[in-house]
Design a protein around this motif. Structure first.
Motif, mmCIF file in Angstrom:
data_model
loop_
_atom_site.group_PDB
_atom_site.id
_atom_site.type_symbol
_atom_site.label_atom_id
_atom_site.label_comp_id
_atom_site.label_asym_id
_atom_site.label_seq_id
_atom_site.Cartn_x
_atom_site.Cartn_y
_atom_site.Cartn_z
ATOM 1 N N UNK A 225 0.844 -1.199 0.000
ATOM 2 C CA UNK A 225 0.000 0.000 0.000
ATOM 3 C C UNK A 225 0.875 1.243 0.000
ATOM 4 N N UNK A 226 0.438 2.274 -0.713
ATOM 5 C CA UNK A 226 1.197 3.532 -0.765
ATOM 6 C C UNK A 226 0.918 4.342 0.496
ATOM 7 N N UNK A 227 1.211 3.742 1.620
ATOM 8 C CA UNK A 227 1.047 4.363 2.934
ATOM 9 C C UNK A 227 2.428 4.419 3.568
ATOM 10 N N UNK A 228 2.977 5.621 3.675
ATOM 11 C CA UNK A 228 4.346 5.810 4.133
ATOM 12 C C UNK A 228 4.408 6.130 5.631
ATOM 13 N N UNK A 229 3.333 5.827 6.337
ATOM 14 C CA UNK A 229 3.244 6.158 7.757
ATOM 15 C C UNK A 229 4.238 5.371 8.590
ATOM 16 N N UNK A 230 4.626 5.961 9.707
ATOM 17 C CA UNK A 230 5.542 5.305 10.625
ATOM 18 C C UNK A 230 4.924 4.006 11.137
ATOM 19 N N UNK A 231 5.695 2.937 11.093
ATOM 20 C CA UNK A 231 5.213 1.643 11.568
ATOM 21 C C UNK A 231 4.352 0.895 10.572
ATOM 22 N N UNK A 232 4.174 1.452 9.359
ATOM 23 C CA UNK A 232 3.332 0.818 8.357
ATOM 24 C C UNK A 232 4.026 -0.340 7.660
ATOM 25 N N UNK A 233 3.254 -1.042 6.836
ATOM 26 C CA UNK A 233 3.775 -2.208 6.113
ATOM 27 C C UNK A 233 4.919 -1.810 5.186
ATOM 28 N N UNK A 234 4.740 -0.703 4.481
ATOM 29 C CA UNK A 234 5.766 -0.271 3.527
ATOM 30 C C UNK A 234 7.054 0.089 4.246
#
Length: 356
Positions: A247-256
């Motif tokens: 997923x294009x989710x660059x949040x801290x702790x995210x999968x990416x």
């Protein structure tokens, strides 16, 4: 820690639908041209088809055409102002600092690059432009009054690959086409392809993704987490064009973030092992050289029948050379120092035995 001495990892990004959920032109450029977004792209694609034209050249031509037709004055500063309106995916604003800090903690340094068919001038106006070592995107040449009159650089899905090799070889002068095509041994290249991460979203990234993947690096296809539409990237994974889809989710702790950190950790480990290999390879060569020197010295003494003080002088000279070269081997750290020390002592003993 001297960052200049650390191995470098290059993280390359497409922009539209990779760092931003929409095409950058849709946020303020197309509305400024008094045109509906869908209609603009329809006309652009029609122009490309009818004229047998590159799609990127077509949309850049249409921007100038629409501006002139509507009496709208566009300048480079206008495009940069448009960059301030760009919406970014969640977490992008803080992504680069987080990744940079993690890379340093892993023993490497991260550099970030944009390789996009979008407009460089708009990207340069975004809040994240400061994080990129290089922004390679389509751009205009400006006339005497500051208006866009001609494409200066055009980046499409095939020319994207050029910029990977420019980064790889450290040939960043875009006006110099010879340097990027000159042969350069892989080990002499500033950033080997195995240390590249490419993040894109669609078929337009395929050539770049494939080069990185085949070169030992990692390619990631991203999709909009809000829509959950994986159609564009899942077939890339199925066709073995990418390593992962995220997923294009660059949040801290995210999968990416977790995946990219794992990739960086693996690349850092590979670089440490590569450094060890080079060090041990050098050590083995130095061992060969010292053994050849000992054999040469033994033969030289035997052939000249040295004796007495003359023999003593030759033996002492050889021992000093072995000690000096041995010190380098011990400090090199390729093998445990006590092992290197025993090896050096054995060579010295072999020379000393010539006294008998």
């Amino acid at each position: 820690m001297n960052k200049k001495q650390l191995p470098v990892i290059a993280i390359c990004y497409d922009f539209d639908k990779t760092l931003s959920p929409e095409d950058m032109q849709s946020f303020s450029l197309i509305p400024k041209l008094n045109c509906d977004t869908a209609e603009f792209w329809r006309q652009s694609n029609e122009l490309a088809k009818n004229e047998g034209m590159d799609k990127i050249l077509a949309y850049m031509r249409l921007i100038i055409q629409k501006a002139n037709a509507n009496g709208i004055r566009l300048q480079e500063s206008d495009f940069k102002d448009m960059g301030k309106t760009i919406k970014l995916f969640s977490g992008v604003e803080t992504w680069f600092d987080r990744i940079n800090d993690y890379a340093l903690s892993a023993g490497v340094q991260a550099e970030h690059y944009i390789i996009s068919a979008g407009l460089k001038e708009i990207i340069e106006g975004t809040s994240i432009a400061k994080y990129f070592t290089g922004i390679y995107a389509s751009s205009f040449y400006y006339g005497v009054y500051g208006e866009p009159v001609w494409p200066k650089q055009v980046v499409n899905y095939t020319t994207k690959t050029q910029y990977l090799f420019r980064i790889n070889k450290n040939c960043l002068d875009l006006s110099n086409e010879d340097s990027v095509n000159e042969f350069q041994p892989e080990n002499d290249r500033r950033i080997p392809l195995r240390n590249f991460i490419y993040i894109g979203d669609s078929e337009t990234d395929i050539p770049a993704m494939k080069i990185i993947k085949n070169g030992g690096g990692v390619s990631i296809g991203v999709y909009n987490a809000e829509t959950g539409n994986l159609d564009r990237v899942r077939k890339l994974l199925k066709q073995n064009r990418i390593n992962y889809l995220m997923p294009a989710d660059y949040s801290e702790g995210g999968i990416l973030e977790g995946a990219v950190k794992d990739i960086i950790k693996k690349m850092a480990a590979n670089e440490a092992l590569e450094k060890l290999h080079k060090s041990q390879d050098s050590y083995v060569n130095e061992m060969d050289n010292l053994e050849e020197y000992v054999d040469y010295t033994k033969k030289f003494i035997a052939e000249n029948n040295f004796a007495g003080s003359e023999l003593e002088e030759k033996i002492n000279s050889a021992r000093l050379k072995i000690e000096a070269e041995g010190e380098k081997i011990i400090k090199g750290g390729a093998i445990p120092p006590e092992v290197a020390e025993r090896y050096i002592q054995s060579l010295k003993a072999e020379i000393t035995s010539l006294k008998k």
